[in-house]
Design a protein around this motif. Structure first.
Motif, PDB file in Angstrom:
ATOM      1  N   ASP A 122      22.315   8.232  30.292  1.00  0.00           N
ATOM      2  CA  ASP A 122      23.286   7.688  29.331  1.00  0.00           C
ATOM      3  C   ASP A 122      22.644   7.623  27.951  1.00  0.00           C
ATOM      4  OD1 ASP A 122      24.693   5.318  27.755  1.00  0.00           O
ATOM      5  OD2 ASP A 122      26.106   6.105  29.232  1.00  0.00           O
ATOM      6  N   PRO A 123      23.306   8.181  26.945  1.00  0.00           N
ATOM      7  CA  PRO A 123      22.704   8.234  25.608  1.00  0.00           C
ATOM      8  C   PRO A 123      22.389   6.873  25.021  1.00  0.00           C
ATOM      9  CG  PRO A 123      25.021   8.887  25.554  1.00  0.00           C
ATOM     10  CD  PRO A 123      24.619   8.859  26.984  1.00  0.00           C
ATOM     11  N   SER A 124      23.103   5.835  25.447  1.00  0.00           N
ATOM     12  CA  SER A 124      22.866   4.504  24.879  1.00  0.00           C
ATOM     13  C   SER A 124      21.516   3.926  25.292  1.00  0.00           C
ATOM     14  CB  SER A 124      23.977   3.543  25.308  1.00  0.00           C
ATOM     15  OG  SER A 124      23.925   3.288  26.704  1.00  0.00           O
ATOM     16  N   THR A 125      20.800   4.614  26.198  1.00  0.00           N
ATOM     17  CA  THR A 125      19.484   4.124  26.629  1.00  0.00           C
ATOM     18  C   THR A 125      18.332   4.918  26.032  1.00  0.00           C
ATOM     19  OG1 THR A 125      19.279   5.557  28.594  1.00  0.00           O
ATOM     20  CG2 THR A 125      20.530   3.493  28.840  1.00  0.00           C
ATOM     21  N   ILE A 126      18.618   5.972  25.282  1.00  0.00           N
ATOM     22  CA  ILE A 126      17.560   6.890  24.838  1.00  0.00           C
ATOM     23  C   ILE A 126      17.238   6.646  23.368  1.00  0.00           C
ATOM     24  CG2 ILE A 126      16.887   9.304  24.566  1.00  0.00           C
ATOM     25  CD1 ILE A 126      18.797   9.957  26.875  1.00  0.00           C
ATOM     26  N   ALA A 127      15.952   6.403  23.100  1.00  0.00           N
ATOM     27  CA  ALA A 127      15.509   6.124  21.737  1.00  0.00           C
ATOM     28  C   ALA A 127      15.139   7.394  20.988  1.00  0.00           C
ATOM     29  CB  ALA A 127      14.307   5.180  21.754  1.00  0.00           C
ATOM     30  N   ALA A 128      14.352   8.272  21.614  1.00  0.00           N
ATOM     31  CA  ALA A 128      13.798   9.390  20.857  1.00  0.00           C
ATOM     32  C   ALA A 128      13.413  10.540  21.773  1.00  0.00           C
ATOM     33  CB  ALA A 128      12.570   8.939  20.063  1.00  0.00           C
ATOM     34  N   VAL A 129      13.411  11.711  21.179  1.00  0.00           N
ATOM     35  CA  VAL A 129      12.850  12.923  21.766  1.00  0.00           C
ATOM     36  C   VAL A 129      11.635  13.307  20.928  1.00  0.00           C
ATOM     37  CG1 VAL A 129      13.217  15.383  22.207  1.00  0.00           C
ATOM     38  CG2 VAL A 129      15.054  13.737  22.657  1.00  0.00           C
ATOM     39  N   MET A 130      10.521  13.561  21.587  1.00  0.00           N
ATOM     40  CA  MET A 130       9.293  13.924  20.868  1.00  0.00           C
ATOM     41  C   MET A 130       8.770  15.259  21.374  1.00  0.00           C
ATOM     42  SD  MET A 130       5.805  11.704  20.408  1.00  0.00           S
ATOM     43  CE  MET A 130       4.852  11.853  18.902  1.00  0.00           C
TER      44      MET A 130
ATOM     45  N   ILE B  77      11.917  10.752  25.580  1.00  0.00           N
ATOM     46  CA  ILE B  77      11.982  12.073  26.193  1.00  0.00           C
ATOM     47  C   ILE B  77      10.892  12.954  25.577  1.00  0.00           C
ATOM     48  CG2 ILE B  77      13.434  14.047  26.768  1.00  0.00           C
ATOM     49  CD1 ILE B  77      14.475  11.300  27.784  1.00  0.00           C
ATOM     50  N   GLY B  78      10.028  13.476  26.416  1.00  0.00           N
ATOM     51  CA  GLY B  78       9.020  14.430  25.980  1.00  0.00           C
ATOM     52  C   GLY B  78       9.302  15.802  26.555  1.00  0.00           C
ATOM     53  N   ARG B  79       8.243  16.580  26.734  1.00  0.00           N
ATOM     54  CA  ARG B  79       8.416  17.940  27.239  1.00  0.00           C
ATOM     55  C   ARG B  79       7.226  18.304  28.121  1.00  0.00           C
ATOM     56  NH1 ARG B  79       9.454  22.206  22.665  1.00  0.00           N
ATOM     57  NH2 ARG B  79       7.246  21.807  22.251  1.00  0.00           N
ATOM     58  N   GLU B  80       7.495  19.013  29.191  1.00  0.00           N
ATOM     59  CA  GLU B  80       6.415  19.536  30.011  1.00  0.00           C
ATOM     60  C   GLU B  80       5.436  20.317  29.139  1.00  0.00           C
ATOM     61  OE1 GLU B  80       8.448  22.030  32.730  1.00  0.00           O
ATOM     62  OE2 GLU B  80       9.355  20.385  33.864  1.00  0.00           O
TER      63      GLU B  80
ATOM     64  N   ILE C  83      20.149   9.976  18.778  1.00  0.00           N
ATOM     65  CA  ILE C  83      18.764   9.909  19.240  1.00  0.00           C
ATOM     66  C   ILE C  83      17.849  10.385  18.122  1.00  0.00           C
ATOM     67  CG2 ILE C  83      17.146  10.853  20.936  1.00  0.00           C
ATOM     68  CD1 ILE C  83      19.623  11.324  22.769  1.00  0.00           C
ATOM     69  N   LEU C  84      16.736   9.685  17.918  1.00  0.00           N
ATOM     70  CA  LEU C  84      15.774  10.124  16.908  1.00  0.00           C
ATOM     71  C   LEU C  84      14.991  11.330  17.421  1.00  0.00           C
ATOM     72  CD1 LEU C  84      14.261   6.807  15.488  1.00  0.00           C
ATOM     73  CD2 LEU C  84      16.191   8.138  14.629  1.00  0.00           C
ATOM     74  N   LEU C  85      14.696  12.257  16.529  1.00  0.00           N
ATOM     75  CA  LEU C  85      13.884  13.424  16.847  1.00  0.00           C
ATOM     76  C   LEU C  85      12.538  13.281  16.141  1.00  0.00           C
ATOM     77  CD1 LEU C  85      13.584  16.248  18.127  1.00  0.00           C
ATOM     78  CD2 LEU C  85      14.607  17.202  16.032  1.00  0.00           C
ATOM     79  N   ILE C  86      11.469  13.328  16.934  1.00  0.00           N
ATOM     80  CA  ILE C  86      10.110  13.201  16.412  1.00  0.00           C
ATOM     81  C   ILE C  86       9.399  14.541  16.582  1.00  0.00           C
ATOM     82  CG2 ILE C  86       7.899  11.990  16.587  1.00  0.00           C
ATOM     83  CD1 ILE C  86       9.439   9.705  18.005  1.00  0.00           C
ATOM     84  N   PHE C  87       8.825  15.049  15.508  1.00  0.00           N
ATOM     85  CA  PHE C  87       7.984  16.239  15.573  1.00  0.00           C
ATOM     86  C   PHE C  87       6.522  15.820  15.483  1.00  0.00           C
ATOM     87  CE2 PHE C  87      10.967  19.821  13.861  1.00  0.00           C
ATOM     88  CZ  PHE C  87      11.677  19.784  15.054  1.00  0.00           C
TER      89      PHE C  87
ATOM     90  N   LEU D 289       6.404   6.486  18.294  1.00  0.00           N
ATOM     91  CA  LEU D 289       7.197   6.033  19.437  1.00  0.00           C
ATOM     92  C   LEU D 289       7.593   4.571  19.275  1.00  0.00           C
ATOM     93  CD1 LEU D 289       5.167   7.774  22.282  1.00  0.00           C
ATOM     94  CD2 LEU D 289       7.393   8.486  21.379  1.00  0.00           C
ATOM     95  N   LYS D 290       6.661   3.738  18.800  1.00  0.00           N
ATOM     96  CA  LYS D 290       6.976   2.324  18.587  1.00  0.00           C
ATOM     97  C   LYS D 290       8.019   2.161  17.481  1.00  0.00           C
ATOM     98  CE  LYS D 290       3.625  -0.752  18.756  1.00  0.00           C
ATOM     99  NZ  LYS D 290       2.301  -1.419  18.498  1.00  0.00           N
ATOM    100  N   ILE D 291       7.874   2.931  16.411  1.00  0.00           N
ATOM    101  CA  ILE D 291       8.867   2.858  15.329  1.00  0.00           C
ATOM    102  C   ILE D 291      10.246   3.240  15.862  1.00  0.00           C
ATOM    103  CG2 ILE D 291       9.620   3.977  13.192  1.00  0.00           C
ATOM    104  CD1 ILE D 291       6.677   4.090  12.341  1.00  0.00           C
ATOM    105  N   ALA D 292      10.298   4.271  16.688  1.00  0.00           N
ATOM    106  CA  ALA D 292      11.590   4.737  17.196  1.00  0.00           C
ATOM    107  C   ALA D 292      12.285   3.669  18.029  1.00  0.00           C
ATOM    108  CB  ALA D 292      11.396   6.009  18.020  1.00  0.00           C
ATOM    109  N   ILE D 293      11.546   3.056  18.940  1.00  0.00           N
ATOM    110  CA  ILE D 293      12.141   2.012  19.779  1.00  0.00           C
ATOM    111  C   ILE D 293      12.545   0.811  18.927  1.00  0.00           C
ATOM    112  CG2 ILE D 293      11.661   0.366  21.629  1.00  0.00           C
ATOM    113  CD1 ILE D 293       9.874   2.548  22.892  1.00  0.00           C
ATOM    114  N   ALA D 294      11.678   0.419  17.996  1.00  0.00           N
ATOM    115  CA  ALA D 294      11.974  -0.728  17.140  1.00  0.00           C
ATOM    116  C   ALA D 294      13.163  -0.447  16.216  1.00  0.00           C
ATOM    117  CB  ALA D 294      10.742  -1.090  16.311  1.00  0.00           C
ATOM    118  N   TYR D 295      13.288   0.788  15.763  1.00  0.00           N
ATOM    119  CA  TYR D 295      14.409   1.183  14.893  1.00  0.00           C
ATOM    120  C   TYR D 295      15.737   0.861  15.561  1.00  0.00           C
ATOM    121  CZ  TYR D 295      17.831   4.547  12.997  1.00  0.00           C
ATOM    122  OH  TYR D 295      18.958   5.149  12.491  1.00  0.00           O
TER     123      TYR D 295
END
Length: 437
Positions: free
Chosen positions: A206-214, A136-139, A244-248, A117-123
């Motif tokens: 707004d997509p310009s505010t979203i760093a990653a989906v995990m 963005i996570g998931r229930e 947006i970055l996708l994290i698995f 998560l930190k890498i994604a925001i810093a990226y």
């Protein structure tokens, strides 16, 4: 010597008072089996905590740990290096799909999640898009127990005691759909459209505010939720559309658990930007985790002053030499015994054994993929989780160790399990289901 006072150890994710009344102690392990304090053999039906993929007490791993701790007990990896860390990173990167070539070591799945998560925001920050801070996570998602992981995760019991957590986090709906998908074998047919909720979330923030989906490719700790057919590919498409970055999170699904491939991302044909792993990385012998980044993520950090620290993040034990030695020996064991391929070969037998429980009392769903199965039970009125706990406890005394979460029994044995042991494992569960209230 068995402890006489069970108050000193505050046990994690445990009903401590309940445990003190009826302790369940393990004192040794070998192959597929633990030995209990009273000398009984207990089949490991959950690979420890989803981590002992090659079975217990593997000589190659034990010897590597012994040799390394006697040779290089510790070496810092802040501004220093040691060969084992580079060797382990090379081996893990070679296993990972696509251009997931850059391995950042940590000590657990929780740390791997927060690292990613930190890498994604810093990226995004180093690329000049510093407004991209939302996650963005998931229930029902589980990403460890750090503040980042529980914020992006979606298991309410892991969040409710800890205040407001991280701000700027939103959640996709979970993918469980008993009405349409109950008793699916493998990936459920319905639910790919649930990924389209990401479009709604993107429009809201707004997509310009979203760093990653995990997300977890298969949600494990919440009760084994395999992804619907096409769901992960749709997430990848939407993330690509909006930058947006996708994290698995592959802490559970990595290192052969899905059968046939090292990682679920390869099994399901979807390449994330960052992949987290732990558990099976050392066969559970030494704490270790990693966040693995694709080339474009890593290279974005390599444009500043050469003497500058590109990512101000890390842990004292990142790339610990003993953990790296354990990982290298673990990877050797997987390769020499073809355990990933073996898991794929035996998975159909495992699937049929799991689904043979259909129709037994209290069973309302069975879910499976690879060498993982979730058996969902109806809850007792006013006592959710009580029935699964009773089955877990009875199974232990009958010689089988299971996992349970809520009223779901989770089964994820070491990849070395034999067909006769699969029969014993699910046969024990069946016997208990026939007698439990």
């Amino acid at each position: 010597m068995s402890p006489t006072n069970h108050d000193a150890f505050w046990m994690p994710f445990t009903a401590n008072r309940q445990f003190r009344r009826t302790p369940r102690m393990l004192v040794a392990a070998d192959g597929m089996y633990y030995t209990s304090e009273d000398g009984r053999k207990v089949m490991d039906g959950c690979a420890g905590l989803w981590c002992v993929n090659a079975g217990h007490n593997r000589p190659r791993i034990t010897q590597a740990v012994q040799k390394t701790i006697a040779t290089l007990d510790f070496a810092p990896t802040f501004q220093m290096g040691h060969p084992l860390a580079f060797q382990a990173a090379d081996r893990i990167a070679a296993l990972a799909p696509g251009d997931l070539n850059h391995v950042f070591f940590c000590n657990s799945g929780s740390e791997a999640a927060d690292t990613a998560l930190k890498i994604a925001i810093a990226y995004h920050r180093v690329r000049g898009e510093g407004a991209r801070t939302r996650l963005i996570g998931r229930e029902r998602g589980y990403h460890g127990v750090g503040f980042g992981g529980i914020s992006v995760g979606g298991i309410s019991g892991n969040r409710k005691l800890y205040g407001s957590l991280l701000t700027g986090v939103d959640h996709l709906p979970h993918t469980l759909d008993l009405e349409r998908n109950a008793f699916s074998k493998g990936l459920p047919a319905y639910g790919a459209e649930l990924a389209d909720n990401l479009e709604r979330i993107v429009a809201l923030h707004d997509p310009s505010t979203i760093a990653a989906v995990m997300v977890e490719p298969m949600a494990g700790s919440t009760g084994v939720l395999p992804p619907p057919v096409g769901y992960l590919k749709r997430l990848r498409e939407i993330c690509d559309k909006y930058g947006i970055l996708l994290i698995f999170d592959e802490v559970i699904t990595g290192f052969g658990r899905m059968g046939g491939t090292p990682f679920a991302s390869e099994k399901f044909g979807v390449l994330p930007d960052i992949l987290t792993c732990a558990k099976g990385i050392t066969n559970g012998t030494i704490p270790m985790g990693a966040a693995i980044a694709r080339d474009h993520v890593y290279e974005a950090f390599m444009n500043g002053p050469e003497a500058g620290i590109e990512l101000p993040h890390g842990y004292t034990y990142s790339g610990h030499p003993v953990a790296c030695a354990a990982s290298l020996a673990t990877l050797d064991t997987y390769a020499e015994e073809n355990l990933f391929e073996r898991a794929g070969d035996i998975a159909p037998y495992f699937e049929e054994a799991a689904h043979a429980l259909r129709g037994l009392p209290h069973v309302i769903d069975i879910r499976n993929v690879g060498l993982v199965a979730g058996i969902e039970l109806s809850s007792r009125p006013g006592a959710p989780g009580a029935r699964a706990y009773e089955i877990f406890d009875r199974a232990f005394h009958k010689g089988v160790l299971l996992r349970y979460t809520g009223d779901v029994l989770a089964v994820s044995p070491p990849l070395i399990i034999q067909k006769s042991e699969i029969d014993q494992l699910f046969g024990t569960i069946a016997d208990i289901l026939r007698t439990v209230d």
